[in-house]
Scaffold this motif. Structure first.
Motif, PDB file in Angstrom:
ATOM      1  N   LEU A 104     -54.618 -13.441  -6.784  1.00 52.35           N
ATOM      2  CA  LEU A 104     -53.764 -13.727  -5.768  1.00 52.35           C
ATOM      3  C   LEU A 104     -53.937 -12.435  -4.784  1.00 52.35           C
ATOM      4  O   LEU A 104     -53.769 -12.931  -3.431  1.00 52.35           O
ATOM      5  N   SER A 105     -53.755 -11.237  -5.418  1.00 58.94           N
ATOM      6  CA  SER A 105     -53.633 -10.140  -4.499  1.00 58.94           C
ATOM      7  C   SER A 105     -55.184 -10.147  -3.469  1.00 58.94           C
ATOM      8  O   SER A 105     -55.079  -9.647  -2.401  1.00 58.94           O
ATOM      9  N   ILE A 106     -56.205 -10.541  -4.167  1.00 64.28           N
ATOM     10  CA  ILE A 106     -57.325 -10.608  -3.432  1.00 64.28           C
ATOM     11  C   ILE A 106     -57.382 -11.522  -2.080  1.00 64.28           C
ATOM     12  O   ILE A 106     -57.656 -11.388  -1.270  1.00 64.28           O
ATOM     13  N   GLY A 107     -56.888 -12.630  -2.372  1.00 63.08           N
ATOM     14  CA  GLY A 107     -56.615 -13.679  -1.561  1.00 63.08           C
ATOM     15  C   GLY A 107     -55.591 -13.239  -0.316  1.00 63.08           C
ATOM     16  O   GLY A 107     -56.002 -13.535   0.755  1.00 63.08           O
ATOM     17  N   ILE A 108     -54.533 -12.825  -0.706  1.00 58.68           N
ATOM     18  CA  ILE A 108     -53.596 -12.348   0.430  1.00 58.68           C
ATOM     19  C   ILE A 108     -54.235 -11.304   1.157  1.00 58.68           C
ATOM     20  O   ILE A 108     -54.176 -11.218   2.306  1.00 58.68           O
ATOM     21  N   GLY A 109     -54.927 -10.410   0.358  1.00 57.49           N
ATOM     22  CA  GLY A 109     -55.514  -9.132   1.113  1.00 57.49           C
ATOM     23  C   GLY A 109     -56.655  -9.673   2.065  1.00 57.49           C
ATOM     24  O   GLY A 109     -56.612  -9.090   3.384  1.00 57.49           O
ATOM     25  N   ALA A 110     -57.479 -10.794   1.768  1.00 59.22           N
ATOM     26  CA  ALA A 110     -58.294 -11.131   2.509  1.00 59.22           C
ATOM     27  C   ALA A 110     -58.058 -12.032   3.728  1.00 59.22           C
ATOM     28  O   ALA A 110     -58.118 -11.718   4.966  1.00 59.22           O
ATOM     29  N   VAL A 111     -56.782 -12.878   3.568  1.00 64.59           N
ATOM     30  CA  VAL A 111     -56.127 -13.492   4.613  1.00 64.59           C
ATOM     31  C   VAL A 111     -55.529 -12.304   5.664  1.00 64.59           C
ATOM     32  O   VAL A 111     -55.781 -12.374   6.967  1.00 64.59           O
TER      33      VAL A 111
END
Length: 256
Positions: free
Chosen positions: A51-58
């Protein structure tokens, strides 16, 4: 609208930095969880990491899209102002003002400011995360993380001078080539071909010497920065290892 975009860009940069630091914290927790073979805890931590990777990318993509919009408007205004001045000035305009010099202004004053904000947010969240682990590691982390930043700070002016010097030499060379090739019939008529070739050789040598100097300074800066980054990693492992051996922190905390 412009103010809103600035606030939104800063907010998204902060979220991106927070997610990067959070991933580091989670990685340390995952190491400790694997050591203790706790399957349910590992599953939870991996979900949080994804989740943190996805939020960070967006958030990162969104932030830099807004930043490019903001800096693009500034660059357009700057180009219009320079052209407005050159169009009315009596002096011959510097063509490097429309390419190399503008690129340097963008890199040094516009993009660099936003990069510094991103680094600042990373530092703030990293300090908070390290306080959670160990105050000694926090102090060590702050000191060693600043080592790679020293090179651009002290070498930036040398790189700027070398690049500017090459740009001017290259422009002068191109103007010389254009002028003499367009007037080559007159050169043949006055039989000064040999002299022009000698002048051209001197200018070509000067341009390539200037290019080599700029490339050497740039390469040396990158190598030293990379070396200091490796040194920072080594110092953190060394100090963290000593603290872990003495039972002050865990192996996962060192990785974090």
């Amino acid at each position: 609208m412009r103010l809103f975009k600035k606030i939104l860009a800063n907010l998204l940069l902060a979220v991106n930095s927070l997610m990067i630091i959070y991933q580091g914290v989670l990685l340390g927790d995952v190491i400790d969880t694997l050591y203790h073979l706790e399957a349910s805890q590992l599953k939870q931590e991996l979900i949080l990491m994804a989740l943190s990777i996805g939020i960070g990318a967006v958030s990162g993509i969104g932030a830099w899209n807004i930043i490019h919009d903001l800096t693009g408007v500034k660059m357009k205004r700057l180009k219009l102002a320079i052209f407005h001045f050159d169009l009315r000035a009596d002096e011959k305009p510097e063509l490097t003002d429309y390419n190399t010099n503008l690129d340097m202004i963008y890199s040094k004053n516009m993009a660099a400011n936003w990069n510094m904000m991103s680094v600042l947010y990373l530092m703030i969240f990293a300090i908070i995360a390290m306080c959670r682990i160990n105050v000694i590691m926090m102090i060590i982390g702050i000191i060693v993380s600043m080592l790679p930043l020293c090179v651009p700070k002290f070498a930036g002016e040398f790189v700027k001078r070398a690049v500017t010097s090459f740009a001017k030499e290259n422009q002068r060379y191109q103007e010389y080539v254009s002028e003499h090739l367009n007037g080559k019939e007159e050169i043949k008529q006055y039989q000064v071909t040999k002299k022009v070739e000698e002048e051209h050789e001197e200018m070509a040598t000067s341009v390539e010497d200037s290019r080599k100097k700029a490339k050497r300074i740039s390469s040396a800066t990158n190598i030293v920065s990379s070396m200091l980054a490796s040194l920072s990693f080594f110092l953190i492992i060394l100090c963290g290892g000593i603290l872990a051996i003495n039972g002050l922190i865990t192996a996962g905390n060192v990785i974090t």
